[in-house]
Write a protein that holds these residues in place. Structure first.
Motif, PDB file in Angstrom:
ATOM      1  N   GLN A 190       6.003   7.661   6.980  1.00 14.22           N
ATOM      2  CA  GLN A 190       4.987   7.405   5.980  1.00 14.22           C
ATOM      3  C   GLN A 190       4.931   8.606   5.039  1.00 14.22           C
ATOM      4  N   THR A 191       5.337   8.379   3.819  1.00 14.22           N
ATOM      5  CA  THR A 191       5.436   9.438   2.829  1.00 14.22           C
ATOM      6  C   THR A 191       4.554   9.141   1.631  1.00 14.22           C
ATOM      7  N   CYS A 192       4.334  10.174   0.833  1.00 13.51           N
ATOM      8  CA  CYS A 192       3.520  10.046  -0.374  1.00 13.51           C
ATOM      9  C   CYS A 192       4.342  10.437  -1.580  1.00 13.51           C
ATOM     10  N   ALA A 193       4.183   9.705  -2.660  1.00 14.31           N
ATOM     11  CA  ALA A 193       4.864  10.042  -3.910  1.00 14.31           C
ATOM     12  C   ALA A 193       4.085  11.126  -4.649  1.00 14.31           C
ATOM     13  N   LYS A 194       4.821  12.009  -5.311  1.00 14.70           N
ATOM     14  CA  LYS A 194       4.202  13.076  -6.079  1.00 14.70           C
ATOM     15  C   LYS A 194       4.099  12.673  -7.537  1.00 14.70           C
TER      16      LYS A 194
ATOM     17  N   THR B 203       0.842  -1.200   0.000  1.00 17.19           N
ATOM     18  CA  THR B 203       0.000   0.000   0.000  1.00 17.19           C
ATOM     19  C   THR B 203       0.873   1.244   0.000  1.00 17.19           C
ATOM     20  N   VAL B 204       0.733   2.052  -1.053  1.00 17.11           N
ATOM     21  CA  VAL B 204       1.502   3.290  -1.175  1.00 17.11           C
ATOM     22  C   VAL B 204       0.550   4.482  -1.201  1.00 17.11           C
ATOM     23  N   CYS B 205       1.089   5.632  -0.849  1.00 23.44           N
ATOM     24  CA  CYS B 205       0.322   6.871  -0.838  1.00 23.44           C
ATOM     25  C   CYS B 205       0.785   7.763  -1.980  1.00 23.44           C
ATOM     26  N   LEU B 206      -0.160   8.386  -2.669  1.00 20.77           N
ATOM     27  CA  LEU B 206       0.134   9.353  -3.727  1.00 20.77           C
ATOM     28  C   LEU B 206      -0.372  10.723  -3.301  1.00 20.77           C
ATOM     29  N   ALA B 207       0.515  11.710  -3.325  1.00 20.01           N
ATOM     30  CA  ALA B 207       0.121  13.069  -2.978  1.00 20.01           C
ATOM     31  C   ALA B 207      -0.682  13.717  -4.092  1.00 20.01           C
ATOM     32  N   SER B 208      -0.511  13.226  -5.303  1.00 16.07           N
ATOM     33  CA  SER B 208      -1.227  13.731  -6.474  1.00 16.07           C
ATOM     34  C   SER B 208      -1.338  12.595  -7.485  1.00 16.07           C
TER      35      SER B 208
ATOM     36  N   SER C 134      10.245   7.907  -5.381  1.00 16.26           N
ATOM     37  CA  SER C 134       9.002   7.121  -5.376  1.00 16.26           C
ATOM     38  C   SER C 134       9.295   5.662  -5.051  1.00 16.26           C
ATOM     39  N   GLN C 135      10.458   5.158  -5.475  1.00 17.94           N
ATOM     40  CA  GLN C 135      10.856   3.803  -5.107  1.00 17.94           C
ATOM     41  C   GLN C 135      11.073   3.702  -3.599  1.00 17.94           C
ATOM     42  N   GLN C 136      11.588   4.755  -2.986  1.00 22.98           N
ATOM     43  CA  GLN C 136      11.774   4.749  -1.538  1.00 22.98           C
ATOM     44  C   GLN C 136      10.441   4.758  -0.808  1.00 22.98           C
ATOM     45  N   VAL C 137       9.443   5.448  -1.364  1.00 21.74           N
ATOM     46  CA  VAL C 137       8.092   5.407  -0.797  1.00 21.74           C
ATOM     47  C   VAL C 137       7.579   3.968  -0.793  1.00 21.74           C
ATOM     48  N   PHE C 138       7.777   3.267  -1.924  1.00 26.56           N
ATOM     49  CA  PHE C 138       7.325   1.883  -2.064  1.00 26.56           C
ATOM     50  C   PHE C 138       8.096   0.966  -1.120  1.00 26.56           C
ATOM     51  N   LEU C 139       9.426   1.075  -1.102  1.00 24.84           N
ATOM     52  CA  LEU C 139      10.247   0.167  -0.309  1.00 24.84           C
ATOM     53  C   LEU C 139      10.021   0.342   1.186  1.00 24.84           C
ATOM     54  N   SER C 140       9.811   1.575   1.631  1.00 25.83           N
ATOM     55  CA  SER C 140       9.529   1.776   3.050  1.00 25.83           C
ATOM     56  C   SER C 140       8.178   1.165   3.414  1.00 25.83           C
ATOM     57  N   ALA C 141       7.206   1.270   2.501  1.00 27.38           N
ATOM     58  CA  ALA C 141       5.899   0.648   2.742  1.00 27.38           C
ATOM     59  C   ALA C 141       6.023  -0.876   2.750  1.00 27.38           C
ATOM     60  N   LEU C 142       6.871  -1.415   1.860  1.00 28.76           N
ATOM     61  CA  LEU C 142       7.108  -2.864   1.833  1.00 28.76           C
ATOM     62  C   LEU C 142       7.764  -3.311   3.136  1.00 28.76           C
ATOM     63  N   ALA C 143       8.726  -2.541   3.628  1.00 23.03           N
ATOM     64  CA  ALA C 143       9.385  -2.888   4.893  1.00 23.03           C
ATOM     65  C   ALA C 143       8.384  -2.899   6.041  1.00 23.03           C
ATOM     66  N   ARG C 144       7.495  -1.907   6.074  1.00 22.94           N
ATOM     67  CA  ARG C 144       6.483  -1.877   7.142  1.00 22.94           C
ATOM     68  C   ARG C 144       5.569  -3.081   7.052  1.00 22.94           C
TER      69      ARG C 144
ATOM     70  N   GLU D 208      -4.393   6.524  -1.348  1.00 20.68           N
ATOM     71  CA  GLU D 208      -3.705   5.271  -1.074  1.00 20.68           C
ATOM     72  C   GLU D 208      -4.144   4.184  -2.036  1.00 20.68           C
ATOM     73  N   HIS D 209      -3.172   3.383  -2.459  1.00 17.61           N
ATOM     74  CA  HIS D 209      -3.434   2.281  -3.388  1.00 17.61           C
ATOM     75  C   HIS D 209      -2.617   1.078  -2.961  1.00 17.61           C
ATOM     76  N   THR D 210      -3.241  -0.096  -2.995  1.00 16.65           N
ATOM     77  CA  THR D 210      -2.518  -1.334  -2.735  1.00 16.65           C
ATOM     78  C   THR D 210      -2.086  -1.905  -4.078  1.00 16.65           C
ATOM     79  N   LEU D 211      -0.788  -1.915  -4.304  1.00 18.23           N
ATOM     80  CA  LEU D 211      -0.231  -2.317  -5.596  1.00 18.23           C
ATOM     81  C   LEU D 211       0.212  -3.778  -5.562  1.00 18.23           C
TER      82      LEU D 211
END
Length: 426
Positions: free
Chosen positions: A418-422, A202-207, A253-263, A224-227
């Motif tokens: 917890q961050t969001c990709a732009k 699950t990742v967050c998109l700011a836009s 944006s990869q760091q947003v994904f990887l941190s979410a994967l780690a969590r 938020e989207h579960t990819l």
């Protein structure tokens, strides 16, 4: 990734069938093992099952890119870990959407489109993942030289095609000063398998994020989207749909994904569940070409276990510090002072402490989402620095702080943030 679009200013890198009976027997055997074996039995079956998926290993010793290490016993890994993961843009032999003729697929080894260094501290209390920009211009080792002593000025993502995995590992070793005994090449299908193995990320998109150049195309609303599967792969590959369409934006944006994967892995108990852990290891080894030091699947599990008690706040994702190349606005060169601070911390085995902002195309989660869409609105409290990163063309002059904090020009985040990709900023 081969790019055929016109150059834009400061964009930094335009990125045998099995029988039915055999399959049924395999599934039946797996079901029996999961249902009736003890935890130790499940682990033993996992090692056997994963081992059958491991591809032949690539030697790292011939170029001096890493020293051989003894393979540790299960649950007995001691000491630190240095491992280089290479995401290749090669589509060779993958089939499906990767054979799209419009994608102008790379063949052979391809380029190291994504290069990440995983460093786990000697005491296992901290870990860092350093992403190296594909468009970094630096002195690369001449991998035709068996001793690896000579260098040539080149773009970082040519190391894989020049000399294979060993050449990329050696290049990272020379940039950081670390000895690196482990390495692996991951293909596009590996991302799909890993996201499926954990049930989606699950990742967050700011836009909104839209990119017609990925396969499948991305069209994600803010929120938020579960990819899972191929959509996760498209998210990680997308450059034209994120930030300023640069490789540096893609890294964030990869760091947003990887941190979410780690969590997901830590909070979901994956590291404490041998069934899930070996399923994750199997998904990994089926889609990687490992170094010869990494061929034993138990080693993969041991590396994961080394990070088990690190804690999300001590897992740090950073971008290798760079500034604009004065000779080419589409390329970058090392930010010497900031890069030296990162390397010094890694070599000294000190935890990386960020004092700057998240990456170029990321922001702390918590701000209201912009624009209409079907995604779940982003919620929660902002975490981590909220200041803007310094201009990419300005080198850092500040040394590492006495408290171990890195210069503000070093961007990134912890796995706890917890961050969001732009999405793309026109």
């Amino acid at each position: 990734m081969v790019d055929r679009t016109p150059r834009e200013a400061a964009r930094h890198g335009r990125l045998a069938p099995r029988s039915g009976v055999r399959s049924v027997l395999r599934l039946a055997a797996a079901a029996v093992c999961v249902l009736v074996l003890s935890v130790a039995g499940v682990a033993a079956y996992g090692v056997w099952d994963v081992a059958r998926s491991v591809k032949p290993g690539v030697s790292l010793s011939k170029l001096g890119g890493g020293k051989q290490q003894d393979i540790p016993d299960v649950a007995a890994l001691k000491g630190g870990v240095n491992l280089v993961l290479v995401g290749t843009d090669s589509r060779e032999g993958l089939g499906g959407p990767y054979d799209n003729p419009e994608d102008q697929a790379e063949g052979g080894a391809g380029h190291n489109d994504v290069t990440m260094l995983l460093h786990i501290a000697e005491d296992h209390r901290s870990a860092a993942v350093v992403s190296f920009p594909r468009d970094l211009i630096t002195d690369l080792p001449d991998c035709s030289d068996p001793a690896g002593g000579s260098t040539h000025r080149a773009q970082f993502n040519t190391a894989l095609s020049d000399g294979g995995l060993s050449c990329v590992v050696l290049a990272v070793s020379k940039l950081t000063g670390l000895d690196i005994p482990f390495g692996a090449i991951v293909n596009f299908a590996g991302v799909t398998a890993l996201s499926d193995a954990v049930g989606g990320v699950t990742v967050c998109l700011a836009s909104p994020m839209r990119d017609d150049r990925t396969h499948p195309a991305l069209d994600l609303a803010a929120g938020e989207h579960t990819l899972v599967g191929a959509e996760a792969q498209s998210f990680l590959r997308s450059r034209h749909g994120v930030g300023d369409a640069s490789d540096l934006s893609r890294i964030s944006s990869q760091q947003v994904f990887l941190s979410a994967l780690a969590r997901k892995i830590v909070n979901g108990g994956v590291l404490g569940d041998p069934v899930k852990l070996y399923a994750l290891a199997k998904a990994a080894v089926a889609n990687i070409t490992p170094s010869d030091t990494l061929r034993n699947p138990t080693t993969l599990v041991q590396i994961a276990l080394a990070a088990k008690d690190t804690g999300l706040e001590n897992m740090v994702f950073v971008q290798y510090p760079v500034v604009d190349d004065p000779d080419d606005p589409n390329r970058v060169v090392p930010d010497e002072a900031a890069a030296a601070a990162v390397s010094a911390a890694l070599v000294a085995d000190r935890p990386l402490k960020l004092s700057g902002a998240p990456g170029r195309a990321a922001e702390p989660q918590g701000a209201p989402t912009a624009g209409p869409g079907t995604g779940t609105p982003a919620t929660g409290q902002p975490s981590g620095p909220a200041t803007s990163p310094p201009a990419s063309g300005q080198p850092s002059s500040a040394p590492q702080g006495t408290d171990g904090a890195l210069p503000e020009s070093v961007t990134g985040q912890t796995a706890a943030q917890q961050t969001c990709a732009k999405g793309r900023v026109e």
